[in-house]
Write a protein that holds these residues in place. Structure first.
Motif, short mmCIF file in Angstrom:
data_model
loop_
_atom_site.label_atom_id
_atom_site.label_comp_id
_atom_site.label_asym_id
_atom_site.label_seq_id
_atom_site.Cartn_x
_atom_site.Cartn_y
_atom_site.Cartn_z
N THR A 235 -13.32 -29.30 -25.97
CA THR A 235 -12.81 -27.95 -25.79
C THR A 235 -12.19 -27.85 -24.41
N LEU A 236 -11.06 -27.16 -24.33
CA LEU A 236 -10.39 -26.91 -23.06
C LEU A 236 -10.07 -25.42 -23.01
N ALA A 237 -10.63 -24.71 -22.01
CA ALA A 237 -10.51 -23.26 -21.93
C ALA A 237 -9.72 -22.84 -20.69
N VAL A 238 -8.75 -21.96 -20.91
CA VAL A 238 -7.90 -21.46 -19.82
C VAL A 238 -7.86 -19.94 -19.91
N TRP A 239 -8.38 -19.27 -18.88
CA TRP A 239 -8.35 -17.80 -18.81
C TRP A 239 -7.22 -17.33 -17.91
N GLU A 240 -6.56 -16.29 -18.34
CA GLU A 240 -5.62 -15.54 -17.51
C GLU A 240 -5.98 -14.07 -17.65
N ASP A 241 -6.71 -13.55 -16.65
CA ASP A 241 -7.29 -12.20 -16.74
C ASP A 241 -8.20 -12.15 -17.96
N HIS B 90 -21.07 -25.89 -27.62
CA HIS B 90 -20.28 -26.47 -26.53
C HIS B 90 -18.95 -25.74 -26.36
N THR B 91 -18.39 -25.22 -27.44
CA THR B 91 -17.13 -24.46 -27.35
C THR B 91 -17.35 -23.17 -26.57
N LYS C 295 -12.46 -28.35 -18.99
CA LYS C 295 -12.46 -29.22 -20.17
C LYS C 295 -13.84 -29.84 -20.33
N LEU C 296 -14.35 -29.77 -21.56
CA LEU C 296 -15.62 -30.42 -21.88
C LEU C 296 -15.40 -31.29 -23.11
#
Length: 735
Positions: A189-195, A245-246, A261-262
């Motif tokens: 899983t790869l997480a990207v926050w924008e606000d 994990h997600t 990224k995990l």
């Protein structure tokens, strides 16, 4: 006409995959990326009494160490859509070895891995329940199975009456072990926050379901979340649900305010994304001397986690595969200290048909009747539970053609009678079946004024060929070349599609693509016949064909014009149309299943007990085949998995500590090239107007069903020894 459906077309994404151009989740380039590493429990049951994270927090590059002591608040999820219901990082309780108890985030992967080793945990250890016997002693009967969609108990007739009528009885118990999915690509899983907006790259079989679930977890609108998964290196069920994990990755990215990224390690795949639970199946078959079944009783027992109820639906096929006046199927469940089991290729049918087809083989020997003949005498002409007619059924043809290809008539039925030098030779067969399901799906087709076609749906390609078959469906409906069509998938910005699983994608999304293409075709047709400048002006729709990117008069194909010409004359606007797979009219009730027959030859070393599968023939009736090449590949893959299930696969768990001992591809054995024999696959041509608009049934899971039973039956034919506990290993044959 541009007839491409059914043709053995090469994969349209093949070049990207073999040249490295296909980007999987862990490959996605993201700026300022940081890395997450899980902290896992090392005991199977107990409580955390001490958790020391200071050294890890002060290690180079570490941005955060998140545990139950400092985790931000987020909403918890339960089994389905969650992979399990255990609250994530909410307290000190431990329920299984490998339970996630924290996550380290650092600037580099190596820094995160090192820091995770610095976290010191002490436990109050309690005695776990690991053994299936102990678990079942405290077990219970579930009321419903398979996501609560089906009652656990199925019955008709009178079992006692069936037993009294039986002149021959087979009563045996069959066992299958814990098995793990082991896809080529581990979960990531790869997480990207924008606000308050989240982009999530995830190895999932369900981007839409993931979007909806993560929205509930973080209490934000689903439209603020974009989930992307354009390529999957296999899934087989372990990527169908939303696992902890997600959620931890998305939570950690928000916590450190950096993309995270995990990627699960291969060992973590054994404790983080489910497994096929072990089963113990008690089967009773009764029959007259003429070979007619008088009773079937099938009780399936398996284990689940302490916090969820998951029953491996081993009797689903038993309820419909053979005609029998008296049937009783039910389940027992016991809990052990492990994570929640999950769906694994042909959940229920793979394990259940091993047991049933082994028992049918035993019955055939007791009756001195050919195994095929026994099955023919008990062929279900209608669905046994409902009396509904089959939408289509070619099982008899599968038996006949398979037997002819295999040379079954040359089989000496006496066990141990066939040999080749120092090796015993055995022939066995089994039936195969799987439901032909479909779920709601949508698709969009855009015809550009350049003549290019874009087809979109938020579905997935697990490596099965979805990119290719959807391209074929759209190309044939629109009458264009394959090169003119581009199919996009794996993105929640696209039209909604269901979870890719249960062998439903070709039927669900394929029918939606067909409908969208038909709607786009009708739009451009209406433009042409309403335009006085068109050579097709005032033509009737039924008089027009679509071929080579043109609309042509059927009785005079020299008259017509191309998509480009029509759209250019009308301002160059593109044509857009959506479609779904909803039935437009009420259909009579039909039972919808795929069927098949599997034949195998095994070679057994007299001295060593080593079993080799020497050849295999599989013949299937599975509706309309969209691509002969990818369909054959699917069947070969499933049969290969069936070989592994029969002879190799077995997750070994420490009986005292609940620790998985063979959590790698060196010790968890799966077939390699030298283990795979010559496999012949054929399809019986079926036209099924009732199953769905495309006439497809799905084949991904049908292919594994029956293989383990056929191999077990062949081993008995070779040796005279019946092995009822998978896998069939030399020690069991030499006992």
């Amino acid at each position: 006409m541009n007839k491409v459906i059914g043709k053995p077309i090469n994969r349209v994404d093949g070049k990207l995959k073999v040249t490295g151009g296909a980007r999987y989740t862990a490959d996605m380039p993201v700026e300022n990326l940081t890395y997450g590493v899980l902290i896992e429990s090392t005991i199977a049951k107990g409580k955390i009494t001490k958790l020391e994270t200071t050294v890890a927090e002060n290690a180079p590059g570490v941005l955060a160490v998140i545990t139950h002591r400092n985790v931000p608040k987020f909403n918890q999820i339960t089994f389905f859509p969650g992979g399990q219901s255990l609250p994530i990082l909410q307290n000190e309780n431990i329920y299984y070895q490998g339970q996630h108890i924290g996550i380290v985030v650092a600037k580099t992967l190596e820094q995160a891995q090192y820091a995770a080793t610095l976290v010191k945990v002490e436990y109050k250890i309690e005695q776990p329940i690991i053994d299936i016997d102990t678990a079942l002693q405290q077990g219970y009967k579930p009321e419903r199975i398979f996501l609560d969609m089906l009652p656990a108990h199925s019955f008709w007739g009178d079992i006692n009456s069936g037993r009294s009528q039986a002149e021959v009885l087979v009563e045996q118990t069959y066992n299958t072990p814990v098995e793990h999915h082991n896809p080529m690509e581990p979960s990531a899983t790869l997480a990207v926050w924008e606000d308050d907006r989240l982009t999530l790259y995830d190895t999932t079989q369900a981007v839409s379901l993931t979007q909806e679930t993560i929205a509930k977890v973080f209490d934000i609108p689903p439209e603020n979340i974009r989930v992307i998964c354009q390529y999957l290196g296999g899934g087989f069920g372990c990527k169908a649900l939303i696992w902890p994990h997600t959620i931890l990755t998305a939570m950690a990215a928000r916590y450190v305010q950096h993309p995270v990224k995990l990627a699960l390690t291969r060992a973590q795949m054994y404790t983080s994304v489910g497994y096929r639970p072990p089963t113990r199946q008690h089967l009773t078959l009764g029959a007259t001397k003429a070979g007619k079944l008088t009773l079937i009783k099938h009780i399936g027992e398996n284990i689940t986690s302490p916090f969820d109820e998951f029953a491996e639906a081993v009797a689903m096929a038993t309820n419909m595969i053979y005609a029998c006046p008296n049937l009783d199927t039910n389940y027992n469940l016991g809990s052990i200290n492990t994570s929640t089991p999950t769906f694994m290729r042909a959940p229920g049918e793979a394990a259940g048909m091993f047991a049933l087809e082994s028992a049918m083989d035993e019955l055939s020997y007791a009756l001195e009747l050919d195994p095929i003949e026994l099955r023919l005498r008990n062929h279900a002409d209608v669905a046994p539970a409902t009396g509904h007619p089959w939408s289509s059924k070619s099982l008899k043809e599968c038996y006949q053609r398979g037997a002819e290809i295999f040379g079954w008539k040359h089989r000496n039925p006496k066990p141990g009678s066939m040999s080749d030098g120092e090796s015993l030779i055995g022939w066995g067969m089994a039936s195969a079946t799987f439901p032909a399901n479909s779920w709601p799906a949508t698709a969009k087709v855009t015809i550009y004024n350049s003549g290019k076609i874009l087809v979109e749906s938020a579905t997935h390609d697990l490596g099965t060929g979805t990119y290719t078959v959807m391209t074929q469906v759209a190309a044939e409906v629109l009458g264009v070349s394959l090169e003119q069509v581009e199919f996009k998938l794996g993105d929640t910005n696209l039209p909604k599609a269901p979870l890719t699983g249960n062998s439903t994608t070709a039927s669900s999304v394929g029918s939606a693509v067909q409908a969208a293409a038909m709607n786009a075709r009708n739009k451009i047709l209406e433009i042409a016949i309403s335009d006085s400048d068109s050579p097709l002006y005032q033509a009737k729709p039924e008089e027009i064909i679509f071929d080579s990117g043109k609309l042509l008069l059927q009785n005079n194909p020299t008259v017509g014009e191309s998509y480009q010409e029509i759209l250019t004359r009308h301002g160059g606007e593109n044509i857009e149309a959506v479609g779904d797979n909803a039935s437009k009219q009420k259909q009579p009730e039909y039972a919808k299943h795929s069927f098949g027959a599997v034949f195998v030859e095994v070679q057994v070393d007299r001295l060593l007990g080593e079993v080799r599968v020497k050849r295999c023939v599989g013949v299937y009736g599975a509706g309309r085949i969209l691509n002969a090449k990818t369909a054959r590949s699917q069947m070969i893959g499933g049969i290969t998995w069936g070989i592994g299930m029969a002879l190799m696969e077995h997750t070994v768990m420490s009986p005292n500590y609940g620790r998985i001992l063979n959590h790698n591809l060196s010790d968890y054995l799966i077939p390699v090239q030298l283990d795979v024999p010559d496999i012949q696959v054929q399809f019986v041509e079926e036209e099924d107007p009732y199953v769905n608009a495309l006439g497809t049934k799905g084949i991904g899971e049908l292919s594994i069903v029956g293989v383990a039973g056929a191999i077990a039956n062949a081993v008995y034919h070779a040796t005279g020894k019946r092995i009822r506990d998978l896998p069939i290993t030399p020690d069991k044959l030499l006992e």
